[in-house]
Design a protein around this motif. Sequence first.
Motif, PDB file in Angstrom:
ATOM      1  N   SER A  45       0.834  -1.206   0.000  1.00  0.00           N
ATOM      2  CA  SER A  45       0.000   0.000   0.000  1.00  0.00           C
ATOM      3  C   SER A  45       0.867   1.254   0.000  1.00  0.00           C
ATOM      4  CB  SER A  45      -0.925  -0.013   1.216  1.00  0.00           C
ATOM      5  OG  SER A  45      -1.620   1.186   1.332  1.00  0.00           O
ATOM      6  N   THR A  47       3.962   1.485  -0.960  1.00  0.00           N
ATOM      7  CA  THR A  47       4.694   1.551  -2.225  1.00  0.00           C
ATOM      8  C   THR A  47       3.806   2.161  -3.309  1.00  0.00           C
ATOM      9  OG1 THR A  47       5.956  -0.426  -1.627  1.00  0.00           O
ATOM     10  CG2 THR A  47       5.963   0.208  -3.949  1.00  0.00           C
ATOM     11  N   HIS A  48       2.551   1.696  -3.336  1.00  0.00           N
ATOM     12  CA  HIS A  48       1.599   2.239  -4.309  1.00  0.00           C
ATOM     13  C   HIS A  48       1.373   3.727  -4.050  1.00  0.00           C
ATOM     14  CE1 HIS A  48      -1.667   2.320  -7.142  1.00  0.00           C
ATOM     15  NE2 HIS A  48      -2.475   2.840  -6.219  1.00  0.00           N
ATOM     16  N   ARG A  49       1.209   4.077  -2.795  1.00  0.00           N
ATOM     17  CA  ARG A  49       0.997   5.485  -2.431  1.00  0.00           C
ATOM     18  C   ARG A  49       2.215   6.327  -2.802  1.00  0.00           C
ATOM     19  NH1 ARG A  49      -0.013   7.940   3.536  1.00  0.00           N
ATOM     20  NH2 ARG A  49      -0.532  10.041   2.872  1.00  0.00           N
ATOM     21  N   GLN A  51       4.324   5.685  -5.168  1.00  0.00           N
ATOM     22  CA  GLN A  51       4.337   5.790  -6.618  1.00  0.00           C
ATOM     23  C   GLN A  51       3.359   6.879  -7.077  1.00  0.00           C
ATOM     24  OE1 GLN A  51       3.231   2.163  -8.560  1.00  0.00           O
ATOM     25  NE2 GLN A  51       3.845   2.873 -10.591  1.00  0.00           N
ATOM     26  N   ARG A  52       2.157   6.888  -6.498  1.00  0.00           N
ATOM     27  CA  ARG A  52       1.162   7.916  -6.855  1.00  0.00           C
ATOM     28  C   ARG A  52       1.678   9.308  -6.489  1.00  0.00           C
ATOM     29  NH1 ARG A  52      -3.203   5.947  -3.671  1.00  0.00           N
ATOM     30  NH2 ARG A  52      -3.508   8.122  -3.149  1.00  0.00           N
ATOM     31  N   LEU A  53       2.300   9.415  -5.305  1.00  0.00           N
ATOM     32  CA  LEU A  53       2.819  10.717  -4.881  1.00  0.00           C
ATOM     33  C   LEU A  53       3.952  11.186  -5.795  1.00  0.00           C
ATOM     34  CD1 LEU A  53       2.755  10.312  -1.002  1.00  0.00           C
ATOM     35  CD2 LEU A  53       1.282  11.767  -2.402  1.00  0.00           C
ATOM     36  N   GLU A  54       4.780  10.242  -6.243  1.00  0.00           N
ATOM     37  CA  GLU A  54       5.852  10.608  -7.180  1.00  0.00           C
ATOM     38  C   GLU A  54       5.255  11.078  -8.506  1.00  0.00           C
ATOM     39  OE1 GLU A  54       8.315   7.121  -7.333  1.00  0.00           O
ATOM     40  OE2 GLU A  54       9.492   7.743  -5.603  1.00  0.00           O
ATOM     41  N   GLU A  55       4.192  10.390  -8.965  1.00  0.00           N
ATOM     42  CA  GLU A  55       3.523  10.816 -10.202  1.00  0.00           C
ATOM     43  C   GLU A  55       2.907  12.197 -10.009  1.00  0.00           C
ATOM     44  OE1 GLU A  55       0.731   7.704 -11.005  1.00  0.00           O
ATOM     45  OE2 GLU A  55       2.274   6.301 -11.688  1.00  0.00           O
ATOM     46  N   ASP A  56       2.244  12.393  -8.864  1.00  0.00           N
ATOM     47  CA  ASP A  56       1.666  13.707  -8.576  1.00  0.00           C
ATOM     48  C   ASP A  56       2.742  14.778  -8.532  1.00  0.00           C
ATOM     49  OD1 ASP A  56      -0.843  12.594  -8.480  1.00  0.00           O
ATOM     50  OD2 ASP A  56      -0.982  12.597  -6.276  1.00  0.00           O
ATOM     51  N   ASN A  57       3.881  14.423  -7.939  1.00  0.00           N
ATOM     52  CA  ASN A  57       4.989  15.367  -7.856  1.00  0.00           C
ATOM     53  C   ASN A  57       5.470  15.747  -9.257  1.00  0.00           C
ATOM     54  OD1 ASN A  57       6.967  16.966  -6.717  1.00  0.00           O
ATOM     55  ND2 ASN A  57       8.423  15.281  -6.477  1.00  0.00           N
ATOM     56  N   LYS A  59       3.680  15.643 -11.991  1.00  0.00           N
ATOM     57  CA  LYS A  59       2.627  16.478 -12.586  1.00  0.00           C
ATOM     58  C   LYS A  59       2.735  17.908 -12.062  1.00  0.00           C
ATOM     59  CE  LYS A  59      -0.892  12.903 -13.226  1.00  0.00           C
ATOM     60  NZ  LYS A  59      -2.205  12.411 -12.768  1.00  0.00           N
TER      61      LYS A  59
END
Length: 161
Positions: A45, A47-49, A51-57, A59
């Motif tokens: 969980s 790790t997934h979070r 990854q999402r935060l890195e993608e958001d970062n 963006k």
Amino acid sequence: MDRIKAKLEALRVEADNNAERADVAEAKVKQLEQEVLSKDQEIVSLTHRLQRLEEDNEKMDGQLGELKRGNLDGESSKQSAEGLTRKVQILEDELDQSEKNLKEAVEKLRQVDVKAEHFERQVQRAEQERDGWEKKYEEALAKYKKVQDDLAALEASMQDI
């Protein structure tokens, strides 16, 4: 033999203790395995979070760059917005003036309509009066013709005499 029995009894007690310890150890192993599963799920969980935060970062970094470029464009947009605001103000003033003119025109139209109704009533009265005079004229004309006929008959009877 007693010794053997005592030894057997001691071995049984030790076996029971070992079995009890093994049960406790198995329970503890199960509990630790559950904790490991829970921690693994938490890791997945997180790790997934992450990854999402890195993608958001990423963006947000892109948006920041766009905003920085947009800020330069924003100055010209601000100037055009000011020009448009002035145009809107001018159009609103023209609209207000047009509305005022419309109200005045409507008021004048209403006054003209009232005057027209007044004159129509006067025309109707004049027509009624004219009709009355025409009727009187026709009656007087009929009387005049009758009187002339009577006079002509009287004159003719007088000439016969």
